[in-house]
Design a protein around this motif. Structure first.
Motif, PDB file in Angstrom:
ATOM      1  N   ARG A 318      16.830   0.334  -6.839  1.00 50.78           N
ATOM      2  CA  ARG A 318      15.580  -0.122  -7.449  1.00 50.78           C
ATOM      3  C   ARG A 318      15.564  -1.641  -7.578  1.00 50.78           C
ATOM      4  NH1 ARG A 318      16.584   4.171 -11.838  1.00 50.78           N
ATOM      5  NH2 ARG A 318      15.741   6.085 -10.912  1.00 50.78           N
ATOM      6  N   THR A 322      12.778  -4.143  -5.969  1.00 47.19           N
ATOM      7  CA  THR A 322      12.032  -5.136  -6.745  1.00 47.19           C
ATOM      8  C   THR A 322      12.190  -6.525  -6.133  1.00 47.19           C
ATOM      9  OG1 THR A 322      12.275  -3.858  -8.782  1.00 47.19           O
ATOM     10  CG2 THR A 322      11.825  -6.216  -9.018  1.00 47.19           C
ATOM     11  N   SER A 329       5.866 -10.726  -1.569  1.00 44.57           N
ATOM     12  CA  SER A 329       4.554 -11.074  -2.120  1.00 44.57           C
ATOM     13  C   SER A 329       4.098 -12.444  -1.628  1.00 44.57           C
ATOM     14  CB  SER A 329       4.595 -11.043  -3.652  1.00 44.57           C
ATOM     15  OG  SER A 329       5.488 -12.031  -4.159  1.00 44.57           O
ATOM     16  N   PRO A 355       9.218   2.720  -3.752  1.00 47.19           N
ATOM     17  CA  PRO A 355       8.355   2.708  -4.943  1.00 47.19           C
ATOM     18  C   PRO A 355       8.433   1.413  -5.760  1.00 47.19           C
ATOM     19  CG  PRO A 355       9.309   4.876  -4.677  1.00 47.19           C
ATOM     20  CD  PRO A 355       9.991   3.990  -3.664  1.00 47.19           C
ATOM     21  N   PRO A 356       9.626   0.893  -6.113  1.00 45.74           N
ATOM     22  CA  PRO A 356       9.633  -0.383  -6.847  1.00 45.74           C
ATOM     23  C   PRO A 356       9.151  -1.553  -5.988  1.00 45.74           C
ATOM     24  CG  PRO A 356      11.879   0.305  -6.333  1.00 45.74           C
ATOM     25  CD  PRO A 356      10.986   1.459  -6.018  1.00 45.74           C
ATOM     26  N   ARG A 358       6.780  -1.410  -3.685  1.00 43.28           N
ATOM     27  CA  ARG A 358       5.313  -1.334  -3.670  1.00 43.28           C
ATOM     28  C   ARG A 358       4.728  -1.797  -5.003  1.00 43.28           C
ATOM     29  NH1 ARG A 358       5.960   4.449  -0.955  1.00 43.28           N
ATOM     30  NH2 ARG A 358       5.660   3.916   1.250  1.00 43.28           N
ATOM     31  N   ARG A 359       5.359  -1.396  -6.105  1.00 38.82           N
ATOM     32  CA  ARG A 359       4.845  -1.792  -7.422  1.00 38.82           C
ATOM     33  C   ARG A 359       4.883  -3.312  -7.583  1.00 38.82           C
ATOM     34  NH1 ARG A 359       7.635   2.851  -9.278  1.00 38.82           N
ATOM     35  NH2 ARG A 359       9.443   1.576  -9.817  1.00 38.82           N
ATOM     36  N   GLU A 360       6.010  -3.910  -7.221  1.00 36.45           N
ATOM     37  CA  GLU A 360       6.159  -5.357  -7.377  1.00 36.45           C
ATOM     38  C   GLU A 360       5.199  -6.108  -6.463  1.00 36.45           C
ATOM     39  OE1 GLU A 360       7.692  -8.260  -9.660  1.00 36.45           O
ATOM     40  OE2 GLU A 360       8.316  -6.155  -9.759  1.00 36.45           O
ATOM     41  N   ALA A 362       2.300  -4.988  -5.252  1.00 36.59           N
ATOM     42  CA  ALA A 362       0.927  -4.821  -5.732  1.00 36.59           C
ATOM     43  C   ALA A 362       0.663  -5.717  -6.935  1.00 36.59           C
ATOM     44  CB  ALA A 362       0.670  -3.361  -6.092  1.00 36.59           C
ATOM     45  N   ARG A 363       1.667  -5.891  -7.787  1.00 33.28           N
ATOM     46  CA  ARG A 363       1.502  -6.702  -8.989  1.00 33.28           C
ATOM     47  C   ARG A 363       1.356  -8.181  -8.672  1.00 33.28           C
ATOM     48  NH1 ARG A 363       4.627  -9.074 -13.123  1.00 33.28           N
ATOM     49  NH2 ARG A 363       6.609  -8.800 -12.032  1.00 33.28           N
ATOM     50  N   PRO A 375      -3.563  -1.385  -2.331  1.00 36.43           N
ATOM     51  CA  PRO A 375      -2.449  -2.299  -2.052  1.00 36.43           C
ATOM     52  C   PRO A 375      -2.110  -2.333  -0.560  1.00 36.43           C
ATOM     53  CG  PRO A 375      -1.924  -0.782  -3.852  1.00 36.43           C
ATOM     54  CD  PRO A 375      -3.188  -0.283  -3.220  1.00 36.43           C
TER      55      PRO A 375
END
Length: 413
Positions: A318, A322, A329, A355-356, A358-360, A362-363, A375
């Motif tokens: 994870r 991240t 990004s 998953p982490p 994609r989250r990071e 998108a943020r 995203p």
């Protein structure tokens, strides 16, 4: 300003022969009529070109295919699976590999060896690679193939249009000229950054999952644009914009692994601190999971621990996801790319890594793909760790297809 002279009849013929070969290599088997429709020439012109390629034994003609059109279906054409082949080689930190691909891009021969190349003398490494190349050539000869070029993937900075490795931190190589050390009996030799070749393999593979793509100008059918991440012991990236590799002024574009994600983080082999590689490189992830890297220690051990739900292993993966999201990004915001593709050995960890990531991502991205709220899609390449090697062989083949006169003469360019 003087206008360039129009191409001669001979140059046009060579260009059209190449177009026919490329079309059949990518989409064959096809009929003459189908080839003519795809490249915008008359059927009579294509038939003349095809006859020349058949005489040169670069194409084979099969029986008639199915046709939805009125009339008798034409015979199907495809590139031969014998004759010319492109060789690809990969110099990894912990392995060497050589393969041969026929004109269709199919890998027909592959030989490899696990070997620790970190801080090894380039002559010693390339001596082993030449032995592997001899074995691969012998196997290729056994199935009726002969080499017309070699492309080599290296995990480092390669000067544009040269065989010079300026810097390969994970190998410990600096200003290393590889050409005198590489096989000289496989045709013309080129050397490239391994992430660039992995990105080209992804571009040519047709792996784009249409369901993940946004609508609008970047919709299926338009030239692809993406960032490809080669996540292995080191981390590199390649950028494809509108179907073309973006290599940069000196050929160094895509050094994602040395983008700092934690400026005060651990020291990196490049001399900086907190680089992405120190969090998401293969060895960094293994150590964070409590697995000491070494000969024969692969990602399978970490994958097994993640599948078993071991928290230390999951936390390490994870953290890597991240860190990748933070680094990517910036690339996504700068380039407005259509998608992100993760390749290399970390693809085996996709269920826990993505998953982490994609989250990071998108943020931190300012504008989602296509200007929508969706995203930017992130996927794992089906090619996995094989991307650079497949891309190397594919580049050698495609370069050969660009020069039909040499192929018809049965000689390297």
């Amino acid at each position: 300003m003087a206008q360039p002279a129009p191409p001669s009849q001979s140059e046009m013929r060579q260009r059209n022969l190449s177009r026919v070969l490329h079309t059949l290599a990518a989409e064959g088997p096809l009929s003459r009529a189908a080839v003519a429709a795809r490249i915008g020439l008359t059927r009579a012109a294509v038939s003349t070109l095809v006859d020349e390629l058949l005489r040169g034994e670069l194409l084979v003609e099969e029986g008639p295919g199915r046709s939805g059109a009125v009339g008798r279906p034409g015979s199907q054409l495809r590139p031969t699976d014998r004759g010319p082949c492109g060789f690809g080689a990969e110099i990894g930190v912990d392995h060497l590999a050589v393969c041969a691909a026929d004109l269709r891009g199919e890998i027909r021969v592959r030989v490899e060896k696990e070997i620790r190349n970190r801080h090894s003398d380039p002559l010693a490494v390339l001596t082993v690679l030449r032995r592997l190349a001899r074995r691969a050539r012998a196997e290729a000869t056994g199935v009726g193939l002969h080499p017309v070029g070699l492309a080599v993937a290296v995990p480092g900075l390669v000067l544009r249009d040269s065989c010079t490795v300026l810097r390969a931190p994970n190998l410990g190589w600096q200003h290393t000229e590889l050409l005198p050390l590489l096989p000289d009996d496989l045709g013309p030799v080129t050397v490239h950054n391994e992430a660039n070749l992995g990105g080209l393999a992804e571009l040519w593979s047709g792996n784009t999952p249409e369901a993940t793509l946004p609508e609008g100008p970047g919709s299926p059918g338009s030239p692809d644009s993406f960032v490809y991440v080669s996540a292995q012991i080191g981390i590199g990236a390649s950028v494809v914009v509108d179907g073309q590799l973006l290599s940069g002024t000196h050929g160094f574009a895509g050094e994602l692994g040395h983008v700092p994600v934690r400026p005060e983080g651990p020291r990196c082999g490049c001399g900086g601190r907190g680089c992405l590689e120190t969090y998401a490189g293969e060895e960094a992830v293994l150590r964070a999971a409590g697995i000491e890297p070494g000969p024969g220690v692969r990602m399978s051990a970490l994958t097994a621990r993640c599948e078993a739900g071991e928290e230390t292993a999951l936390r390490a993966v994870r953290r890597a996801g991240t860190a990748l999201g933070i680094a990517l990004s910036g690339a996504v915001n700068l380039l407005d790319c259509r998608r992100v593709v993760i390749g290399g050995t970390l693809t085996r960890l996709a269920p826990w890594l993505l998953p982490p990531l994609r989250r990071e991502l998108a943020r931190r991205t300012a504008v989602a793909a296509g200007g929508r709220d969706t995203p930017v899609p992130v996927t794992a390449s089906p090619l996995g760790p094989d991307g650079p090697l497949v891309g190397a062989a594919g580049l050698a083949v495609r370069t050969a297809l660009d020069h039909p006169a040499a192929l018809l003469a049965g000689r390297p360019r």
